[in-house]
Design an enzyme around this catalytic site. Structure first.
Site, PDB file in Angstrom:
ATOM      1  N   ARG A   8       7.374   0.063  36.133  1.00  0.00           N
ATOM      2  CA  ARG A   8       8.111   1.249  35.650  1.00  0.00           C
ATOM      3  C   ARG A   8       7.188   2.335  35.128  1.00  0.00           C
ATOM      4  NH1 ARG A   8      13.689   0.958  34.160  1.00  0.00           N
ATOM      5  NH2 ARG A   8      14.660  -0.515  35.589  1.00  0.00           N
ATOM      6  N   ASP A  60      14.876   2.478  43.447  1.00  0.00           N
ATOM      7  CA  ASP A  60      15.504   1.469  42.593  1.00  0.00           C
ATOM      8  C   ASP A  60      15.927   0.297  43.466  1.00  0.00           C
ATOM      9  OD1 ASP A  60      16.476   1.277  39.607  1.00  0.00           O
ATOM     10  OD2 ASP A  60      17.953   0.263  40.849  1.00  0.00           O
ATOM     11  N   TYR A  80      24.090  -7.828  39.884  1.00  0.00           N
ATOM     12  CA  TYR A  80      24.703  -6.523  39.612  1.00  0.00           C
ATOM     13  C   TYR A  80      25.919  -6.296  40.510  1.00  0.00           C
ATOM     14  CZ  TYR A  80      20.632  -5.468  36.760  1.00  0.00           C
ATOM     15  OH  TYR A  80      19.665  -5.503  35.789  1.00  0.00           O
ATOM     16  N   ARG A 134      13.654  14.984  35.833  1.00  0.00           N
ATOM     17  CA  ARG A 134      14.903  14.236  35.884  1.00  0.00           C
ATOM     18  C   ARG A 134      16.087  15.100  35.440  1.00  0.00           C
ATOM     19  NH1 ARG A 134      18.993  11.759  35.870  1.00  0.00           N
ATOM     20  NH2 ARG A 134      19.484   9.685  35.107  1.00  0.00           N
ATOM     21  N   ARG A 159      10.850   7.388  31.890  1.00  0.00           N
ATOM     22  CA  ARG A 159      11.238   8.258  30.772  1.00  0.00           C
ATOM     23  C   ARG A 159      10.233   8.386  29.652  1.00  0.00           C
ATOM     24  NH1 ARG A 159      16.840   5.295  30.425  1.00  0.00           N
ATOM     25  NH2 ARG A 159      15.340   3.754  31.126  1.00  0.00           N
TER      26      ARG A 159
HETATM   27  O1  CP3 Z   1       7.949   3.158  38.283  1.00  0.00           O
HETATM   28  C1  CP3 Z   1       8.463   2.187  38.880  1.00  0.00           C
HETATM   29  O2  CP3 Z   1       8.342   1.005  38.509  1.00  0.00           O
HETATM   30  C2  CP3 Z   1       9.194   2.450  40.181  1.00  0.00           C
HETATM   31  C3  CP3 Z   1      10.599   2.654  40.115  1.00  0.00           C
HETATM   32  C4  CP3 Z   1      11.559   1.551  39.694  1.00  0.00           C
HETATM   33  C5  CP3 Z   1      12.752   1.872  38.984  1.00  0.00           C
HETATM   34  N1  CP3 Z   1      13.514   0.737  38.890  1.00  0.00           N
HETATM   35  C6  CP3 Z   1      13.095   3.223  38.478  1.00  0.00           C
HETATM   36  C7  CP3 Z   1      14.169   3.345  37.481  1.00  0.00           C
HETATM   37  C8  CP3 Z   1      11.582   0.187  39.964  1.00  0.00           C
HETATM   38  C9  CP3 Z   1      10.538  -0.691  40.637  1.00  0.00           C
HETATM   39  C10 CP3 Z   1      12.830  -0.317  39.463  1.00  0.00           C
HETATM   40  C11 CP3 Z   1      13.249  -1.717  39.599  1.00  0.00           C
HETATM   41  C12 CP3 Z   1      14.510  -2.164  38.993  1.00  0.00           C
HETATM   42  N2  CP3 Z   1      15.682  -1.471  38.877  1.00  0.00           N
HETATM   43  C13 CP3 Z   1      14.739  -3.472  38.508  1.00  0.00           C
HETATM   44  C14 CP3 Z   1      13.740  -4.604  38.531  1.00  0.00           C
HETATM   45  C15 CP3 Z   1      12.718  -4.484  37.468  1.00  0.00           C
HETATM   46  C16 CP3 Z   1      13.235  -4.650  36.082  1.00  0.00           C
HETATM   47  O3  CP3 Z   1      13.093  -3.688  35.308  1.00  0.00           O
HETATM   48  O4  CP3 Z   1      13.762  -5.725  35.758  1.00  0.00           O
HETATM   49  C17 CP3 Z   1      16.070  -3.532  38.033  1.00  0.00           C
HETATM   50  C18 CP3 Z   1      16.752  -4.725  37.408  1.00  0.00           C
HETATM   51  C19 CP3 Z   1      16.665  -2.259  38.286  1.00  0.00           C
HETATM   52  C20 CP3 Z   1      18.052  -1.831  38.032  1.00  0.00           C
HETATM   53  C21 CP3 Z   1      18.117  -0.743  37.060  1.00  0.00           C
HETATM   54  N3  CP3 Z   1      17.720   0.559  37.327  1.00  0.00           N
HETATM   55  C22 CP3 Z   1      18.592  -0.772  35.740  1.00  0.00           C
HETATM   56  C23 CP3 Z   1      19.118  -2.020  35.039  1.00  0.00           C
HETATM   57  C24 CP3 Z   1      18.471   0.506  35.215  1.00  0.00           C
HETATM   58  C25 CP3 Z   1      18.977   0.983  33.870  1.00  0.00           C
HETATM   59  C26 CP3 Z   1      18.063   0.588  32.781  1.00  0.00           C
HETATM   60  C27 CP3 Z   1      17.143   1.718  32.463  1.00  0.00           C
HETATM   61  O5  CP3 Z   1      15.951   1.468  32.296  1.00  0.00           O
HETATM   62  O6  CP3 Z   1      17.668   2.852  32.363  1.00  0.00           O
HETATM   63  C28 CP3 Z   1      17.875   1.328  36.203  1.00  0.00           C
HETATM   64  C29 CP3 Z   1      17.545   2.772  36.092  1.00  0.00           C
HETATM   65  C30 CP3 Z   1      16.139   3.185  36.418  1.00  0.00           C
HETATM   66  N4  CP3 Z   1      15.390   2.712  37.459  1.00  0.00           N
HETATM   67  C31 CP3 Z   1      15.385   4.169  35.731  1.00  0.00           C
HETATM   68  C32 CP3 Z   1      14.154   4.285  36.396  1.00  0.00           C
HETATM   69  C33 CP3 Z   1      13.028   5.234  36.071  1.00  0.00           C
HETATM   70  C34 CP3 Z   1      15.880   4.996  34.551  1.00  0.00           C
HETATM   71  C35 CP3 Z   1      16.921   5.927  35.037  1.00  0.00           C
HETATM   72  C36 CP3 Z   1      16.818   7.318  34.478  1.00  0.00           C
HETATM   73  O7  CP3 Z   1      15.785   7.988  34.654  1.00  0.00           O
HETATM   74  O8  CP3 Z   1      17.818   7.733  33.896  1.00  0.00           O
END
Ligand code: CP3
Length: 340
Positions: free
Chosen positions: A24, A74, A149, A37, A28
């Site tokens: 990640r 994602d 999910y 964003r 943010r």
């Molecule tokens: O920088 C990176 O790692 C690349 C991008 C990436 C994102 N999500 C961007 C993201 C990657 C590799 C993921 C993987 C992901 N997404 C996983 C597996 C890894 C982990 O964290 O367990 C999972 C379970 C998800 C599903 C997901 N996406 C959730 C549960 C959420 C909400 C929680 C949160 O952190 O807000 C997201 C949203 C998400 N994915 C964001 C980002 C940058 C935040 C969204 C935003 O900017 O509003």
């Protein structure tokens, strides 16, 4: 060109100092991400816009010079491609239509290639724009984690809805996981063909499964992905991250055939050392040590380097960086890992 440092580690070489990136790392905690964003509209709009997704992927590379960039997307783009109505509501995490057992047979993956084309375009673009020495990591979610999910329609603290679904409807669960495995393998092959140097399979919820369910729902579908990807891209390098797998990690690596194991921070360093004799490991700093900084950060980094630094190691956190991580602490982590 000399082979990229992270790829050498995935081939089993020890590289000093170890290559480092953070799960990640685009997100943010970066002001430049928050700014972009806010302009982009929805989170998925960002994922499907190659200009913006490329820019967001590059932000942490420009700022910190990590050894690897991870594609900005994602894991839930796969259920989105299956038209499950995926949406990200501010401050609430992902939502989608919960799937019932009788709906699984009618899931239709035929539009997925077109739906995911912008993500593949981002990969191609990234490989052109990244510095030559930076490894580009593609990714997908493991079928089990994606299914949790899809079944609950949202994240839950222990993924009880998906576990119950598995116990009550094992055939439907297997059918869902294998559909996701086929789609995910095709998706990873396209990422590799478009220029990803390696891929990571995120199984963030592997740790909630009992031993038999782990075998059926975490190991078997990932083994299928690895086999199918390597049938198209024979030397594909693959990192598996079965978060919370603990005592089942050795079994997971042997049976899935992944090149490297991503380790969460609960894995003892002595176990990590033993795992390293079978191939590369990635991890495993507690993301909260990064928040705390100072001694907690330095000691955490040093322990990992002392225990694992002389074997094949990719330095990383044990899970994703959180939005409250101070940028100065990320800089301190990098200096410490790189011996500066
Ligand atoms: O920088 C990176 O790692 C690349 C991008 C990436 C994102 N999500 C961007 C993201 C990657 C590799 C993921 C993987 C992901 N997404 C996983 C597996 C890894 C982990 O964290 O367990 C999972 C379970 C998800 C599903 C997901 N996406 C959730 C549960 C959420 C909400 C929680 C949160 O952190 O807000 C997201 C949203 C998400 N994915 C964001 C980002 C940058 C935040 C969204 C935003 O900017 O509003």
């Amino acid at each position: 060109m000399a082979e990229r440092r992270l790829l050498r580690v995935l081939s089993g070489e020890s590289v000093s100092p170890p290559p480092v990136w953070l799960m990640r790392q685009a997100g943010r905690y970066l002001p430049e991400y928050r700014e972009l964003r806010a302009k982009a509209g929805g989170f998925l709009d960002l994922c499907y816009d190659p200009d913006l997704a490329t820019e967001v992927t590059l932000q942490p590379i420009r700022r910190f010079g990590f050894d690897a960039a991870i594609l900005f997307s994602d894991i839930l783009v796969i259920p989105d491609a299956l038209r499950r109505g995926v949406r990200f509501e501010a401050g609430e995490g992902p939502r989608m239509e919960p799937i019932a057992p009788h709906e699984i047979a009618s899931l239709d993956p035929s539009g997925a290639d077109m739906h995911l084309a912008p993500v593949i375009a981002t990969v191609a673009r990234l490989r052109r724009e990244l510095p030559d020495e930076t490894t580009l990591i593609g990714f997908c979610g493991a079928p089990w984690t994606v299914a949790t999910y899809m079944i609950a329609g949202r994240g839950t603290p222990d993924q009880a809805p998906a576990r119950l679904f598995g116990y009550r409807h094992p055939e439907a669960m297997t059918e869902l996981l294998f559909l996701l495995a086929e789609m995910s393998a095709d998706y990873l092959v396209r990422q590799l063909q478009a220029g990803a140097d390696c891929v990571q399979i995120f199984d963030s919820w592997a740790g909630v499964l009992d031993e038999a369910s782990f075998e059926a729902y975490a190991v078997a579908p990932v083994r299928r992905i690895v086999e199918k990807v390597r049938a198209s891209v024979p030397n594909a390098r693959i990192i598996g991250f079965p978060k919370g797998a603990g005592a089942l990690l050795t079994n997971y690596r042997e049976k899935t055939g992944v090149d490297a194991l991503g380790l969460d921070w609960s894995v003892p360093l002595s176990q990590a050392q033993a795992l390293q004799s079978g191939g590369a490991v990635q991890g495993n700093l507690d993301p909260l040590r990064l928040i705390a900084g100072g001694r907690a950060l330095d000691e955490g980094v040093d322990r990992i380097l002392d225990a694992l630094g002389s074997g094949p190691l990719v330095f990383n956190l044990g899970h994703g960086i959180t939005p409250d991580a101070p940028i100065a602490h990320v800089e301190a982590l990098l200096r410490r890992v790189r011996g500066g």
